[in-house]
Write a protein that holds these residues in place. Structure first.
Motif, PDB file in Angstrom:
ATOM      1  N   GLN A 226      46.101  36.627  46.567  1.00 51.51           N
ATOM      2  CA  GLN A 226      46.075  36.259  45.140  1.00 51.51           C
ATOM      3  C   GLN A 226      45.650  37.435  44.276  1.00 51.51           C
ATOM      4  O   GLN A 226      46.237  37.689  43.211  1.00 51.51           O
ATOM      5  CB  GLN A 226      45.122  35.078  44.937  1.00 51.51           C
ATOM      6  N   ARG A 227      44.632  38.153  44.724  1.00 56.01           N
ATOM      7  CA  ARG A 227      44.120  39.296  43.942  1.00 56.01           C
ATOM      8  C   ARG A 227      45.185  40.372  43.802  1.00 56.01           C
ATOM      9  O   ARG A 227      45.413  40.903  42.707  1.00 56.01           O
ATOM     10  CB  ARG A 227      42.870  39.858  44.639  1.00 56.01           C
ATOM     11  N   THR A 229      48.413  40.018  44.217  1.00 52.53           N
ATOM     12  CA  THR A 229      49.549  39.483  43.459  1.00 52.53           C
ATOM     13  C   THR A 229      49.374  39.766  41.971  1.00 52.53           C
ATOM     14  O   THR A 229      50.293  40.259  41.299  1.00 52.53           O
ATOM     15  CB  THR A 229      49.693  37.971  43.692  1.00 52.53           C
ATOM     16  N   GLN A 230      48.193  39.480  41.455  1.00 53.57           N
ATOM     17  CA  GLN A 230      47.934  39.725  40.030  1.00 53.57           C
ATOM     18  C   GLN A 230      47.973  41.219  39.718  1.00 53.57           C
ATOM     19  O   GLN A 230      48.468  41.635  38.664  1.00 53.57           O
ATOM     20  CB  GLN A 230      46.562  39.133  39.646  1.00 53.57           C
ATOM     21  N   ILE A 233      51.632  42.302  39.435  1.00 56.48           N
ATOM     22  CA  ILE A 233      52.245  41.828  38.182  1.00 56.48           C
ATOM     23  C   ILE A 233      51.740  42.635  36.992  1.00 56.48           C
ATOM     24  O   ILE A 233      52.518  43.076  36.136  1.00 56.48           O
ATOM     25  CB  ILE A 233      51.971  40.327  37.995  1.00 56.48           C
ATOM     26  N   GLU A 234      50.429  42.842  36.932  1.00 57.08           N
ATOM     27  CA  GLU A 234      49.840  43.571  35.805  1.00 57.08           C
ATOM     28  C   GLU A 234      50.333  45.014  35.740  1.00 57.08           C
ATOM     29  O   GLU A 234      50.491  45.580  34.643  1.00 57.08           O
ATOM     30  CB  GLU A 234      48.309  43.555  35.922  1.00 57.08           C
ATOM     31  N   GLN A 261      55.573  33.777  40.886  1.00 57.65           N
ATOM     32  CA  GLN A 261      55.077  33.915  39.516  1.00 57.65           C
ATOM     33  C   GLN A 261      56.083  34.668  38.635  1.00 57.65           C
ATOM     34  O   GLN A 261      55.724  35.268  37.622  1.00 57.65           O
ATOM     35  CB  GLN A 261      53.718  34.619  39.526  1.00 57.65           C
ATOM     36  N   HIS A 263      57.805  37.360  38.985  1.00 58.53           N
ATOM     37  CA  HIS A 263      57.843  38.822  38.937  1.00 58.53           C
ATOM     38  C   HIS A 263      58.652  39.299  40.127  1.00 58.53           C
ATOM     39  O   HIS A 263      58.421  38.876  41.260  1.00 58.53           O
ATOM     40  CB  HIS A 263      56.429  39.415  38.998  1.00 58.53           C
TER      41      HIS A 263
END
Length: 302
Positions: A226-227, A229-230, A233-234, A261, A263
């Motif tokens: 999860q970490r 993944t963000q 994307i960012e 998500q 992306h």
């Protein structure tokens, strides 16, 4: 388990005089494929090199076989990485020292104050030192000195082979730097299965993110996926990479999580991290491995 292993070692020591074939050459045992390739470049046909680990083998988790023990007991010298890369072999090397075998950690060539720190290893250092070409140069010189100390009659040949190899390493570094210049600085973010590429990142100014941390002994969890993944994307990262010596499933789960998500990210290719490619291929050499990795990374992230 440890005691039964030492019993096996003792039995092999008793029998090694009967099983050892003497062809007059210095018998060298190496652990990782990178070290095997280096020692073969220096020693050439003048020494007999037996590598313990093959293509795709993870040294973090490697357990020696009975065949490995025969190699070790018959060896004149053993070269290993050190810094607890070969975690399950540390006790074996200590035992070998105790019976008079010459065991040499090639990381002893380096100034420890320059290494990248790590809480994951008992040495407190990141052991993936081969990804710094300057370090690999220093370790090549160190191994040459050690081979000459043990086998001084071949000094001139070892030094000649060393010089040829060092020139190839210098040429490689220039070639890779030129290739990396094709990639804008903001795109120099490398996401891989485990955190093996920090020395590469420091050498060529990449930000490096690994799912599993420095050691493959512990797997990445849901929070890690999860970490990152963000993070992907960012930072609008186009590609992530699998490794030849680490199962693909975690990176594939990361790819799916990112796409869920909305992306778009792809698996940019397979990198060689803790082991070289198959013997007889370009990627089966240190230089070919490094060239493959950089070409794969740059082409996927452009």
């Amino acid at each position: 388990m440890k005691y039964s292993f030492y019993i096996l070692l003792s039995l092999l020591l008793v029998s090694c005089g009967e099983t050892k074939e003497d062809n007059g050459k210095l018998k060298v045992v190496t652990t990782t494929t990178m070290i095997t390739d280096m020692v073969e470049n220096i020693g050439g046909d003048l020494i007999e090199v037996n590598g313990m680990m093959g293509s795709g083998v993870d040294p973090h988790l490697y357990k020696p076989s009975e065949g490995d023990m025969r190699k070790l007991t018959n060896a004149d010298v053993i070269f290993y990485n050190g810094l607890h890369l070969e975690g399950k072999l540390v006790d074996v090397f200590e035992k070998m020292n105790g019976i008079g075998k010459t065991t040499i950690a090639i990381s002893d060539a380096l100034d420890k104050s320059t290494l990248i720190g790590s809480d994951y290893f008992a040495s407190n250092y990141d052991p993936h030192i081969w990804f710094d070409i300057d370090y690999w140069t220093q370790m090549t010189e160190f191994v040459t000195v050690k081979l000459i100390e043990i086998n001084p009659e071949n000094k001139a040949a070892f030094e000649k082979n060393r010089d040829i190899y060092l020139k190839k390493l210098a040429d490689l570094k220039r070639e890779l730097a030129s290739k990396i210049e094709e990639l804008p600085q903001e795109k120099r973010i490398l996401v891989t299965a485990h955190d093996a590429f920090n020395y590469f990142g420091r050498s060529f100014d990449f930000e490096v993110v690994g799912l599993q941390g420095l050691s493959t002994a512990t797997e990445a969890g849901v929070k890690d996926v999860q970490r990152i993944t963000q993070f992907i994307i960012e930072n609008k990262i186009k590609a992530v990479f699998v490794e030849s010596s680490v199962p693909r499933r975690t990176v594939e789960a990361l790819e799916a999580a990112v796409k869920a998500q909305n992306h778009e990210v792809q698996i940019g290719g397979e990198l060689f991290s803790d082991a070289l490619g198959s013997g007889g291929t370009e990627e089966g050499t240190y230089i070919g491995m490094y060239r493959h990795n950089v070409n794969t990374i740059v082409n996927a992230l452009k």
